[in-house]
Design an enzyme around this catalytic site. Structure first.
Site, PDB file in Angstrom:
ATOM      1  CB  THR A  86      -0.945   0.016   1.214  1.00 29.99           C
ATOM      2  OG1 THR A  86      -0.185   0.036   2.416  1.00 29.99           O
ATOM      3  CG2 THR A  86      -1.873  -1.185   1.202  1.00 29.99           C
ATOM      4  CG  ASP A  87      -0.922   4.719  -1.888  1.00 30.86           C
ATOM      5  OD1 ASP A  87      -1.710   4.612  -0.911  1.00 30.86           O
ATOM      6  OD2 ASP A  87      -1.301   5.073  -3.010  1.00 30.86           O
ATOM      7  CB  ALA A  88       1.176   7.931   1.840  1.00 27.65           C
ATOM      8  N   GLY A  89      -1.772   6.544   1.156  1.00 28.07           N
ATOM      9  CA  GLY A  89      -3.224   6.677   1.260  1.00 28.07           C
ATOM     10  C   GLY A  89      -3.914   5.408   1.710  1.00 28.07           C
ATOM     11  CB  VAL A 128      -5.396   2.438  -2.021  1.00 24.38           C
ATOM     12  CG1 VAL A 128      -6.623   3.021  -1.336  1.00 24.38           C
ATOM     13  CG2 VAL A 128      -4.616   3.528  -2.720  1.00 24.38           C
TER      14      VAL A 128
END
Length: 130
Positions: A10-13, A15
């Site tokens: 996942t990324d910082a968001g 997702v």
């Protein structure tokens, strides 16, 4: 092929980071061939490698941490030196299509020169052929 989404995907968001889907597709293609009795490693040991030469991806919905997803692979086209597959990442819980793509690979040998697809690969990709 089913697997779970982990934090590293996942990324910082929160997702799945878009580039991770390339790896998911790669795993899906390898497992697709394995299910048909072929090993990408054994093909490479025999001088056949399969670089991606074209890819189209449509991002439809996000996968998130802890989702169980499935990569589905189907053969779309088989040529003399290349083949194209359609691939999808689907969330197992509800069957929602998350990402769809189309990937073309070419068979190359020493010096990255295109070469004919091995007969056993053609048979695996097109099992209805005699």
């Amino acid at each position: 092929m089913e697997f779970r989404i982990y934090y590293e995907d996942t990324d910082a968001g929160g997702v799945v980071y878009h580039a991770r889907y390339l790896g998911f597709f790669e795993r899906g293609r390898c497992e697709f061939l394995r299910e048909r009795g072929l090993s990408v490693r054994e093909l490479a040991d025999r001088g056949c490698i399969f670089p991606v030469v074209r890819m189209e991806i449509d991002f439809r919905a996000p996968a998130v941490l802890d989702d169980l997803v499935r990569v589905e692979t189907e053969v779309l086209e088989v040529g003399k030196t290349s083949f194209t597959v359609g691939q999808q990442v689907v969330r197992c819980l509800d069957g929602k299509l998350l990402v769809g793509g189309k990937v073309t690979l070419v068979c190359v040998g020493p010096g990255m020169k295109p070469k004919r697809l091995p007969a056993e690969l053609i048979q695996a990709l097109m099992p209805e052929m005699p």
